[in-house]
Design an enzyme around this catalytic site. Sequence first.
Site, short mmCIF file in Angstrom:
data_model
loop_
_atom_site.label_atom_id
_atom_site.label_comp_id
_atom_site.label_asym_id
_atom_site.label_seq_id
_atom_site.Cartn_x
_atom_site.Cartn_y
_atom_site.Cartn_z
N THR A 1 6.39 6.29 -3.31
CA THR A 1 5.45 7.20 -2.78
C THR A 1 5.18 6.84 -1.28
O THR A 1 5.02 7.68 -0.31
CB THR A 1 4.14 7.21 -3.31
OG1 THR A 1 3.64 5.98 -3.70
CG2 THR A 1 4.20 8.15 -4.65
N THR A 2 5.16 5.68 -0.86
CA THR A 2 4.86 5.11 0.55
C THR A 2 6.14 5.87 1.41
O THR A 2 6.09 5.97 2.56
CB THR A 2 4.96 3.60 0.60
OG1 THR A 2 3.92 3.29 0.10
CG2 THR A 2 4.91 3.13 2.15
N TYR B 1 -0.13 14.26 -13.21
CA TYR B 1 -0.75 15.69 -13.21
C TYR B 1 -0.79 16.14 -14.77
O TYR B 1 -1.77 16.87 -14.87
CB TYR B 1 0.00 16.84 -12.30
CG TYR B 1 -0.34 18.10 -12.07
CD1 TYR B 1 -1.48 18.46 -11.50
CD2 TYR B 1 0.23 19.33 -13.03
CE1 TYR B 1 -1.87 19.59 -11.33
CE2 TYR B 1 -0.53 20.53 -13.00
CZ TYR B 1 -1.35 20.66 -12.03
OH TYR B 1 -1.96 21.79 -11.98
N TYR C 1 4.84 1.58 -13.39
CA TYR C 1 3.88 1.95 -12.14
C TYR C 1 2.56 2.69 -12.38
O TYR C 1 2.79 3.87 -12.72
CB TYR C 1 4.87 2.77 -10.79
CG TYR C 1 3.98 2.77 -9.79
CD1 TYR C 1 2.90 2.20 -9.23
CD2 TYR C 1 4.33 3.74 -8.63
CE1 TYR C 1 2.00 2.08 -8.02
CE2 TYR C 1 3.76 3.89 -7.44
CZ TYR C 1 2.68 3.12 -7.23
OH TYR C 1 1.95 3.11 -6.21
N ARG D 1 -3.27 8.18 -7.78
CA ARG D 1 -2.42 9.14 -7.67
C ARG D 1 -2.02 10.02 -8.84
O ARG D 1 -1.64 11.25 -8.68
CB ARG D 1 -0.99 8.72 -6.85
CG ARG D 1 -1.08 8.21 -5.68
CD ARG D 1 -0.01 7.66 -5.13
NE ARG D 1 0.14 7.23 -3.84
CZ ARG D 1 0.24 7.88 -2.51
NH1 ARG D 1 0.52 9.24 -2.69
NH2 ARG D 1 0.20 7.51 -1.34
N LYS E 1 4.21 -2.64 -11.83
CA LYS E 1 3.42 -2.73 -10.64
C LYS E 1 2.16 -1.97 -11.20
O LYS E 1 1.81 -0.88 -11.29
CB LYS E 1 4.08 -1.63 -9.45
CG LYS E 1 3.43 -1.64 -8.28
CD LYS E 1 3.96 -0.73 -7.25
CE LYS E 1 3.34 -0.42 -6.13
NZ LYS E 1 3.97 0.55 -5.07
N ILE F 1 4.06 -5.37 -4.48
CA ILE F 1 4.92 -4.41 -3.93
C ILE F 1 3.94 -3.86 -2.75
O ILE F 1 2.67 -3.15 -3.31
CB ILE F 1 5.26 -3.47 -4.91
CG1 ILE F 1 6.60 -4.11 -6.00
CG2 ILE F 1 6.03 -2.18 -4.07
CD1 ILE F 1 7.02 -3.26 -6.73
#
Length: 291
Positions: free
Chosen positions: A46-47, A109, A135, A140, A163, A205
């Site tokens: 996402t980064t 979502y 992750y 998010r 992560k 990370i």
Amino acid sequence: MIDLSGLGVAMVTPFTADGNIDFTGLKNLTEHLIEGGVDVLVVQGTTGESPALTSDEKRKVLDYVLDVNQGRTKVAFGIGGNSTSMVVDQMKSFNADGVSAILSVSPYYNKPTQAGIVAHYQAIAEAAPAPIILYNVPGRTGSNMLADTTLALAEHENIAAMKEASGDLSQIEEIIEYKPSNFQVISGDDGLTLPMIALGAEGLISVVGNAYPAEFGKMVHTAMKGDLDIAKPIHFQFKRMIELLFVEGNPGGVKEVLKHLNICDHHMRLPLLPVSEKTKAALIAEANNIA
């Protein structure tokens, strides 16, 4: 299983002013990270603004990083989504040459149950051509992967690591205490990395590592060796910078610092925007303090 310990960096995607991928900036960033001693280059998390890139663009970014890297360090690539069948199809068609692992975010979502999260990851792990990094980032995704969920998935032969970015040290501690020995817990939170490593996490990370790979890598590696007298001052040195990086969301903050360091520009793709002048001034002031 692949060893994913040490400092991984969730790479930003540099853009030009007209919104195209800035491959010169991407080369600068890749070389900066490799020269800084990064253990894993993480492409299109996402980064990297992955939701704003097409599938073709993501592949071009990965191929370019692999070409610049030339096998000098490990590379992980982000493939995730909230449609299990679509992620499975992507896994089946993905050419993983040169890729050590696949970072895959928990379905967002939809807010699946814990059983749904387990079933999702089991399906994609069966299809994946490289080991999976789970992750967990509830801020998010809208849902948290509980410790029991992670521990169940840790038994899968093609799931190598987690992560963890829940921010819940009690949950993280439980995972570390009961996980299989070949399953690695990796921090997904720059600011909690030192306490996580103290509990038994095996690396990070990072976002801040885009700008300061050598410095943050030193913190990670010395902490993993138990040299907390060296690691703690670095942790405190970057405390304010880490706070500022997320004032207006990620990766706007770190892109501003990268621009200040002449590595790449700060351009982003909508709906994300560069940080405000106020935050920019604070970031540059803190970068000058660190320098």
